[in-house]
Scaffold this motif. Structure first.
Motif, PDB file in Angstrom:
ATOM      1  N   LYS A 139       0.602  -1.651   0.113  1.00 52.82           N
ATOM      2  CA  LYS A 139       0.369   0.017  -0.220  1.00 52.82           C
ATOM      3  C   LYS A 139       1.116   1.481  -0.245  1.00 52.82           C
ATOM      4  N   GLN A 140       1.430   1.143   0.613  1.00 51.82           N
ATOM      5  CA  GLN A 140       2.754   2.488   0.784  1.00 51.82           C
ATOM      6  C   GLN A 140       3.627   2.551  -0.348  1.00 51.82           C
ATOM      7  N   GLY A 141       4.132   1.539  -1.321  1.00 51.58           N
ATOM      8  CA  GLY A 141       4.482   1.656  -2.672  1.00 51.58           C
ATOM      9  C   GLY A 141       3.422   2.134  -3.595  1.00 51.58           C
TER      10      GLY A 141
ATOM     11  N   ARG B 208     -14.186   6.011 -12.484  1.00 55.65           N
ATOM     12  CA  ARG B 208     -14.053   5.239 -12.525  1.00 55.65           C
ATOM     13  C   ARG B 208     -13.890   4.003 -11.435  1.00 55.65           C
ATOM     14  N   LEU B 209     -12.295   4.445 -10.774  1.00 58.53           N
ATOM     15  CA  LEU B 209     -12.062   3.488  -9.850  1.00 58.53           C
ATOM     16  C   LEU B 209     -13.053   3.553  -8.147  1.00 58.53           C
ATOM     17  N   PHE B 210     -13.201   5.104  -7.801  1.00 58.87           N
ATOM     18  CA  PHE B 210     -13.529   5.558  -7.598  1.00 58.87           C
ATOM     19  C   PHE B 210     -15.034   4.659  -6.740  1.00 58.87           C
ATOM     20  N   ASP B 211     -16.107   5.455  -8.131  1.00 57.52           N
ATOM     21  CA  ASP B 211     -17.432   4.800  -7.895  1.00 57.52           C
ATOM     22  C   ASP B 211     -17.457   3.194  -8.178  1.00 57.52           C
ATOM     23  N   ALA B 212     -16.522   2.627  -8.217  1.00 59.39           N
ATOM     24  CA  ALA B 212     -16.751   0.708  -8.367  1.00 59.39           C
ATOM     25  C   ALA B 212     -16.551   0.973  -6.400  1.00 59.39           C
ATOM     26  N   GLU B 213     -15.821   1.012  -6.337  1.00 61.09           N
ATOM     27  CA  GLU B 213     -15.621   1.111  -4.871  1.00 61.09           C
ATOM     28  C   GLU B 213     -16.714   1.649  -4.109  1.00 61.09           C
ATOM     29  N   VAL B 214     -17.227   3.061  -4.175  1.00 59.77           N
ATOM     30  CA  VAL B 214     -19.015   3.406  -3.585  1.00 59.77           C
ATOM     31  C   VAL B 214     -19.502   2.577  -4.434  1.00 59.77           C
ATOM     32  N   ASP B 215     -19.415   2.128  -4.956  1.00 56.57           N
ATOM     33  CA  ASP B 215     -21.171   0.462  -5.803  1.00 56.57           C
ATOM     34  C   ASP B 215     -20.909  -1.070  -4.721  1.00 56.57           C
ATOM     35  N   ARG B 216     -19.802  -1.087  -4.745  1.00 56.66           N
ATOM     36  CA  ARG B 216     -18.873  -1.879  -3.872  1.00 56.66           C
ATOM     37  C   ARG B 216     -19.760  -1.928  -2.154  1.00 56.66           C
ATOM     38  N   ARG B 217     -19.216  -0.937  -1.475  1.00 54.32           N
ATOM     39  CA  ARG B 217     -20.035  -0.504  -0.273  1.00 54.32           C
ATOM     40  C   ARG B 217     -21.347  -0.049  -0.072  1.00 54.32           C
ATOM     41  N   LYS B 218     -21.768   0.463  -1.371  1.00 56.45           N
ATOM     42  CA  LYS B 218     -23.563   0.254  -1.606  1.00 56.45           C
ATOM     43  C   LYS B 218     -24.585  -1.327  -0.809  1.00 56.45           C
ATOM     44  N   GLY B 219     -23.566  -2.369  -2.169  1.00 62.12           N
ATOM     45  CA  GLY B 219     -24.022  -3.363  -2.228  1.00 62.12           C
ATOM     46  C   GLY B 219     -23.942  -4.360  -1.072  1.00 62.12           C
ATOM     47  N   SER B 220     -22.744  -3.700  -0.333  1.00 65.13           N
ATOM     48  CA  SER B 220     -22.620  -4.836   1.143  1.00 65.13           C
ATOM     49  C   SER B 220     -23.811  -4.585   2.320  1.00 65.13           C
TER      50      SER B 220
ATOM     51  N   GLN C 160      -6.498  12.512  -6.224  1.00 68.37           N
ATOM     52  CA  GLN C 160      -6.705  12.826  -5.101  1.00 68.37           C
ATOM     53  C   GLN C 160      -7.719  11.640  -4.585  1.00 68.37           C
ATOM     54  N   LEU C 161      -8.129  10.778  -5.946  1.00 67.13           N
ATOM     55  CA  LEU C 161      -9.150  10.009  -6.064  1.00 67.13           C
ATOM     56  C   LEU C 161      -8.691   8.514  -5.832  1.00 67.13           C
ATOM     57  N   ALA C 162      -7.342   8.794  -6.607  1.00 64.65           N
ATOM     58  CA  ALA C 162      -6.546   7.285  -6.260  1.00 64.65           C
ATOM     59  C   ALA C 162      -6.089   7.216  -5.206  1.00 64.65           C
ATOM     60  N   SER C 163      -5.873   7.995  -4.132  1.00 70.85           N
ATOM     61  CA  SER C 163      -5.365   8.127  -2.701  1.00 70.85           C
ATOM     62  C   SER C 163      -6.366   7.454  -2.066  1.00 70.85           C
ATOM     63  N   ALA C 164      -7.703   7.744  -2.370  1.00 67.50           N
ATOM     64  CA  ALA C 164      -8.978   7.744  -2.143  1.00 67.50           C
ATOM     65  C   ALA C 164      -9.537   6.237  -1.677  1.00 67.50           C
ATOM     66  N   VAL C 165      -9.423   5.641  -3.068  1.00 64.74           N
ATOM     67  CA  VAL C 165      -9.473   4.267  -3.901  1.00 64.74           C
ATOM     68  C   VAL C 165      -8.372   3.387  -2.835  1.00 64.74           C
ATOM     69  N   LEU C 166      -7.389   3.988  -3.077  1.00 67.80           N
ATOM     70  CA  LEU C 166      -6.275   2.678  -1.779  1.00 67.80           C
ATOM     71  C   LEU C 166      -6.889   2.520  -0.404  1.00 67.80           C
ATOM     72  N   HIS C 167      -6.815   3.611  -0.054  1.00 66.08           N
ATOM     73  CA  HIS C 167      -7.908   4.200   1.892  1.00 66.08           C
ATOM     74  C   HIS C 167      -8.545   3.114   1.691  1.00 66.08           C
ATOM     75  N   ASN C 168      -9.593   2.905   0.810  1.00 64.42           N
ATOM     76  CA  ASN C 168     -10.954   2.371   0.815  1.00 64.42           C
ATOM     77  C   ASN C 168     -10.696   1.172   0.456  1.00 64.42           C
ATOM     78  N   TYR C 169     -10.426   0.548   0.005  1.00 64.00           N
ATOM     79  CA  TYR C 169      -9.611  -0.634  -0.617  1.00 64.00           C
ATOM     80  C   TYR C 169     -10.069  -1.803   0.854  1.00 64.00           C
ATOM     81  N   SER C 170      -9.466  -1.051   2.102  1.00 62.40           N
ATOM     82  CA  SER C 170      -9.412  -2.451   3.339  1.00 62.40           C
ATOM     83  C   SER C 170     -10.773  -2.178   3.573  1.00 62.40           C
ATOM     84  N   LEU C 171     -11.317  -1.263   3.822  1.00 60.26           N
ATOM     85  CA  LEU C 171     -12.560  -1.250   4.676  1.00 60.26           C
ATOM     86  C   LEU C 171     -13.418  -1.782   4.313  1.00 60.26           C
TER      87      LEU C 171
END
Length: 225
Positions: A30-32, A55-67, A156-167
């Motif tokens: 993750k740090q790399g 697109r990546l950010f929206d995909a994570e939002v959809d995964r969170r909402k679906g779960s 900024q969006l890519a960093s947010a996606v990376l942070h949201n992955y684990s959650l």
């Protein structure tokens, strides 16, 4: 052949935590990625990079909402189903039925209810997973102060996606565990219902077979002289 520990894990699934080496490797990965995002020059074709980041950010939002949606549905269904199942408990034990059938039925019923409760716990745990990084007005204002606002926004969006992955992965894991326990509850209830139907038939077959195998005593004939 499965070992006892493997049988127990199959019957009652549990999550195996990452080892220290695996956690270190995941953190370094993750740090790399985060360093590559911040240090990279995204000003070239910034429109394409921004679109992919969205697109990546929206995909994570959809995964969170679906779960969250699945967890809410499962939790509501389990909450409504438990009282109905408990009301059926007296029918599993009767003075007229076989004690063996009653004992086995109660054991299966208890196991199925335990699976349902565990599934509900995982669904509730999925809903409890909080925290999701989103961009606010402050991030947008700071980004537009840079030389390439689109590239900065993409980072900024890519960093947010990376942070949201684990959650988000934690939520998805919770839903998968809920599925595992719901499947076991369904199979256990199915076995219980089949047992309720087959047991009386089996008892009748055994009784009839016993009657056929038991020799009929010959009548005694008394002779008088």
């Amino acid at each position: 052949m499965l070992q006892p520990k493997e049988w127990l894990h199959w019957l009652w699934p549990t999550l195996i935590p990452l080892s220290s080496a695996e956690q270190t490797e995941d953190t370094e990965w993750k740090q790399g990625i985060a360093a590559s995002v911040q240090e990279g020059d995204w000003s070239t074709d910034s429109d394409v990079v921004l679109e992919e980041s969205r697109r990546l950010f929206d995909a994570e939002v959809d995964r969170r909402k679906g779960s969250d949606a699945k967890a809410g549905i499962y939790l509501a269904a389990i909450t409504a189903l438990i009282p109905v199942l408990v009301s059926l408990l007296p029918t599993l034990w009767s003075d007229k039925s076989s004690k063996w059938l009653g004992c086995i039925s109660l054991m299966l019923f208890g196991l199925a209810v335990a699976f349902l409760l565990r599934a509900g716990a995982w669904a509730f745990r999925t809903l409890k997973v909080a925290g999701f990084t989103q961009l606010g007005p402050g991030e947008l204002a700071n980004t537009w102060k840079e030389g390439s606002p689109k590239a900065g926004l993409a980072k900024q969006l890519a960093s947010a996606v990376l942070h949201n992955y684990s959650l988000v992965n934690e939520k998805v894991t919770g839903i998968k565990m809920t599925h595992e326990y719901l499947l076991r509850a369904f199979l256990t209830f199915t076995i219980l219902l089949v047992l309720q139907v087959i047991w009386p038939v089996g008892v009748w077959v055994v009784e009839e077979r016993t009657k056929l195998d038991t020799p009929t005593p010959a009548p005694l004939i008394m002779c008088y002289s």
